[in-house]
Motif scaffolding. Structure first.
Motif, PDB file in Angstrom:
ATOM      1  N   ARG A 174      50.574  34.777  33.555  1.00 51.59           N
ATOM      2  CA  ARG A 174      50.148  36.178  33.373  1.00 51.59           C
ATOM      3  C   ARG A 174      49.566  36.403  31.984  1.00 51.59           C
ATOM      4  O   ARG A 174      48.621  37.176  31.820  1.00 51.59           O
ATOM      5  CB  ARG A 174      51.319  37.113  33.654  1.00 51.59           C
ATOM      6  CG  ARG A 174      51.749  37.068  35.107  1.00 51.59           C
ATOM      7  CD  ARG A 174      52.614  38.227  35.529  1.00 51.59           C
ATOM      8  NE  ARG A 174      53.062  38.058  36.902  1.00 51.59           N
ATOM      9  CZ  ARG A 174      52.317  38.325  37.971  1.00 51.59           C
ATOM     10  NH1 ARG A 174      51.078  38.791  37.806  1.00 51.59           N
ATOM     11  NH2 ARG A 174      52.789  38.149  39.189  1.00 51.59           N
ATOM     12  N   VAL A 177      46.041  34.934  31.941  1.00 51.01           N
ATOM     13  CA  VAL A 177      45.015  35.780  32.553  1.00 51.01           C
ATOM     14  C   VAL A 177      44.265  36.583  31.493  1.00 51.01           C
ATOM     15  O   VAL A 177      43.032  36.713  31.533  1.00 51.01           O
ATOM     16  CB  VAL A 177      45.647  36.717  33.605  1.00 51.01           C
ATOM     17  CG1 VAL A 177      44.686  37.847  33.977  1.00 51.01           C
ATOM     18  CG2 VAL A 177      46.050  35.923  34.843  1.00 51.01           C
ATOM     19  N   ARG A 181      40.238  36.207  30.841  1.00 46.99           N
ATOM     20  CA  ARG A 181      39.322  37.350  30.990  1.00 46.99           C
ATOM     21  C   ARG A 181      38.537  37.586  29.700  1.00 46.99           C
ATOM     22  O   ARG A 181      37.363  37.974  29.746  1.00 46.99           O
ATOM     23  CB  ARG A 181      40.086  38.593  31.426  1.00 46.99           C
ATOM     24  CG  ARG A 181      40.630  38.488  32.846  1.00 46.99           C
ATOM     25  CD  ARG A 181      40.907  39.824  33.477  1.00 46.99           C
ATOM     26  NE  ARG A 181      41.369  39.685  34.858  1.00 46.99           N
ATOM     27  CZ  ARG A 181      40.558  39.523  35.897  1.00 46.99           C
ATOM     28  NH1 ARG A 181      39.248  39.468  35.722  1.00 46.99           N
ATOM     29  NH2 ARG A 181      41.057  39.412  37.118  1.00 46.99           N
ATOM     30  N   TRP A 200      36.480  31.395  34.717  1.00 46.75           N
ATOM     31  CA  TRP A 200      36.696  31.863  36.090  1.00 46.75           C
ATOM     32  C   TRP A 200      37.525  30.851  36.876  1.00 46.75           C
ATOM     33  O   TRP A 200      38.431  31.220  37.640  1.00 46.75           O
ATOM     34  CB  TRP A 200      35.364  32.093  36.799  1.00 46.75           C
ATOM     35  CG  TRP A 200      34.668  33.388  36.491  1.00 46.75           C
ATOM     36  CD1 TRP A 200      33.445  33.551  35.912  1.00 46.75           C
ATOM     37  CD2 TRP A 200      35.149  34.712  36.778  1.00 46.75           C
ATOM     38  NE1 TRP A 200      33.133  34.883  35.805  1.00 46.75           N
ATOM     39  CE2 TRP A 200      34.154  35.624  36.330  1.00 46.75           C
ATOM     40  CE3 TRP A 200      36.306  35.218  37.356  1.00 46.75           C
ATOM     41  CZ2 TRP A 200      34.296  37.001  36.446  1.00 46.75           C
ATOM     42  CZ3 TRP A 200      36.460  36.595  37.475  1.00 46.75           C
ATOM     43  CH2 TRP A 200      35.456  37.463  37.031  1.00 46.75           C
ATOM     44  N   TYR A 207      46.001  32.445  39.048  1.00 43.06           N
ATOM     45  CA  TYR A 207      46.435  33.338  40.120  1.00 43.06           C
ATOM     46  C   TYR A 207      47.024  32.548  41.295  1.00 43.06           C
ATOM     47  O   TYR A 207      48.005  32.987  41.923  1.00 43.06           O
ATOM     48  CB  TYR A 207      45.281  34.201  40.596  1.00 43.06           C
ATOM     49  CG  TYR A 207      45.024  35.409  39.714  1.00 43.06           C
ATOM     50  CD1 TYR A 207      46.053  36.299  39.416  1.00 43.06           C
ATOM     51  CD2 TYR A 207      43.759  35.675  39.207  1.00 43.06           C
ATOM     52  CE1 TYR A 207      45.832  37.413  38.610  1.00 43.06           C
ATOM     53  CE2 TYR A 207      43.525  36.790  38.407  1.00 43.06           C
ATOM     54  CZ  TYR A 207      44.567  37.654  38.118  1.00 43.06           C
ATOM     55  OH  TYR A 207      44.347  38.755  37.328  1.00 43.06           O
ATOM     56  N   GLU A 212      49.068  34.774  43.847  1.00 39.78           N
ATOM     57  CA  GLU A 212      48.301  36.009  44.010  1.00 39.78           C
ATOM     58  C   GLU A 212      46.949  35.623  44.619  1.00 39.78           C
ATOM     59  O   GLU A 212      45.942  35.478  43.928  1.00 39.78           O
ATOM     60  CB  GLU A 212      48.153  36.734  42.672  1.00 39.78           C
ATOM     61  CG  GLU A 212      49.475  37.269  42.151  1.00 39.78           C
ATOM     62  CD  GLU A 212      49.321  38.295  41.044  1.00 39.78           C
ATOM     63  OE1 GLU A 212      48.180  38.735  40.790  1.00 39.78           O
ATOM     64  OE2 GLU A 212      50.352  38.666  40.442  1.00 39.78           O
ATOM     65  N   GLU A 215      43.597  37.849  44.211  1.00 38.00           N
ATOM     66  CA  GLU A 215      42.969  37.735  42.896  1.00 38.00           C
ATOM     67  C   GLU A 215      42.344  36.350  42.711  1.00 38.00           C
ATOM     68  O   GLU A 215      41.291  36.210  42.084  1.00 38.00           O
ATOM     69  CB  GLU A 215      44.003  37.996  41.798  1.00 38.00           C
ATOM     70  CG  GLU A 215      44.514  39.431  41.741  1.00 38.00           C
ATOM     71  CD  GLU A 215      43.452  40.392  41.238  1.00 38.00           C
ATOM     72  OE1 GLU A 215      42.348  39.955  40.869  1.00 38.00           O
ATOM     73  OE2 GLU A 215      43.728  41.607  41.227  1.00 38.00           O
ATOM     74  N   CYS A 216      43.013  35.342  43.262  1.00 33.64           N
ATOM     75  CA  CYS A 216      42.448  33.987  43.216  1.00 33.64           C
ATOM     76  C   CYS A 216      41.098  33.947  43.913  1.00 33.64           C
ATOM     77  O   CYS A 216      40.132  33.381  43.387  1.00 33.64           O
ATOM     78  CB  CYS A 216      43.421  32.994  43.859  1.00 33.64           C
ATOM     79  SG  CYS A 216      42.776  31.315  44.010  1.00 33.64           S
ATOM     80  N   ASN A 218      39.019  36.405  44.406  1.00 32.08           N
ATOM     81  CA  ASN A 218      38.029  37.151  43.629  1.00 32.08           C
ATOM     82  C   ASN A 218      37.458  36.291  42.507  1.00 32.08           C
ATOM     83  O   ASN A 218      36.241  36.301  42.251  1.00 32.08           O
ATOM     84  CB  ASN A 218      38.665  38.411  43.041  1.00 32.08           C
ATOM     85  CG  ASN A 218      38.986  39.454  44.085  1.00 32.08           C
ATOM     86  OD1 ASN A 218      38.385  39.461  45.167  1.00 32.08           O
ATOM     87  ND2 ASN A 218      39.928  40.331  43.799  1.00 32.08           N
ATOM     88  N   ALA A 219      38.333  35.552  41.821  1.00 29.37           N
ATOM     89  CA  ALA A 219      37.871  34.678  40.741  1.00 29.37           C
ATOM     90  C   ALA A 219      37.011  33.546  41.293  1.00 29.37           C
ATOM     91  O   ALA A 219      35.996  33.166  40.693  1.00 29.37           O
ATOM     92  CB  ALA A 219      39.070  34.115  39.971  1.00 29.37           C
TER      93      ALA A 219
END
Length: 292
Positions: A174, A177, A181, A200, A207, A212, A215-216, A218-219
């Protein structure tokens, strides 16, 4: 003219426009004296290009040439070793990585800034790979500090990526992350495509490691967009997108084409993903941090 051509090649490499690197490089090689500094810089740039395109045999050959032609040039040998170090990480070659780490530290001692953020980024990412996570975190923190002292946004973005990787290997996903970002934002803002893409990929891994999956995904979509964009070539990064997607499917009990996932790695001479996938299938969970 030669200086301009070298600058153009360097800029195109930094922007990820690899097909546009060769023409100015070839202009330098045609006009510069074979053992001049400009010729050596061109050879080093070609070596970096070989790394980005995962042409490891060419990379090794160029490395040997630079080692032979400029043995006393500490800057050139340090940069050459950084590239070798990255190639060893790509291959998961943990047998030879410690010796590369030692060479980097030794070469850095001959530099005015003792390697600065470049040294500590490489140390952090390599130490994490061989399981020395606490030392990796220490080096990553030093990389971030050096980068800010150097007041170099490219170095700051790359250092944030290195710190994120060390945190992910330490099981602090966490917190990782946040730094991934930051690496993404800086990479996008300054056109450091390589750093943005690897951030990315690392974010997707972070994630996935904490399950998660949304979210994984999305990346992964963002990483895939970069790897698939026309005019750009990212062989190992494209393979990593497929691997992370496959691991997601394995963990969610979905079917996946493992032969298709592993084939790109085989073409690059990289074997560690097959073992990692096999262990994930057998255990029903990730056996460790994903070692991309």
């Amino acid at each position: 003219m030669i200086d301009h051509a070298l600058s153009a090649a360097r800029l195109n490499l930094e922007l990820g426009r690899y097909t546009d690197v060769l023409e100015p490089l070839e202009a330098v090689e045609r006009h510069a004296d074979r053992r001049s500094d400009l010729s050596l810089e061109a050879k080093l740039l070609r070596m970096r290009l070989a790394l980005r395109l995962n042409e490891y045999e060419l990379l090794s050959s160029l490395s040997d040439e630079i080692a032979e032609e400029a043995p006393a040039n500490a800057v050139m040998q340090f940069e050459r070793e950084r590239i070798i170090n990255t190639a060893l990480r790509d291959h998961g070659d943990y047998e030879h990585l410690p010796a590369s780490i030692d060479r980097l530290v030794s070469l850095a001692q001959r530099l005015p800034n003792e390697g600065g953020s470049k040294l500590h980024r490489a140390l952090s990412r390599s130490l994490a790979k061989i399981g020395e996570v606490e030392h990796a975190l220490e080096s990553a923190q030093q990389a971030v500090q050096f980068a800010h002292d150097e007041n170099d946004m490219r170095a700051i973005g790359n250092a944030n990526l290195a710190y994120a990787e060390a945190l992910r290997y330490a099981g602090e996903e966490r917190q990782a992350v946040e730094y991934y970002r930051s690496g993404i934002d800086i990479g996008r803002d300054i056109g450091n495509r390589d750093s943005e893409l690897w951030s990315w990929l690392g974010l997707a891994c972070a994630y996935l490691q904490i399950e998660e999956y949304g979210e994984c995904q999305n990346a992964l979509k963002a990483a895939h967009h970069l790897t698939a964009e026309p005019g750009f070539d990212h062989p190992i990064e494209t393979a990593h997108v497929g691997l992370i997607e496959a691991l997601t499917k394995i963990l969610s009990k979905s079917s996946t084409d493992l032969e298709g996932v592993l084939k790109p790695y085989a073409l690059l001479g990289i074997s560690w993903p097959e073992k990692f996938v096999s262990e994930t299938q057998r255990e029903g969970r990730l056996p460790s941090s994903i070692p991309i």
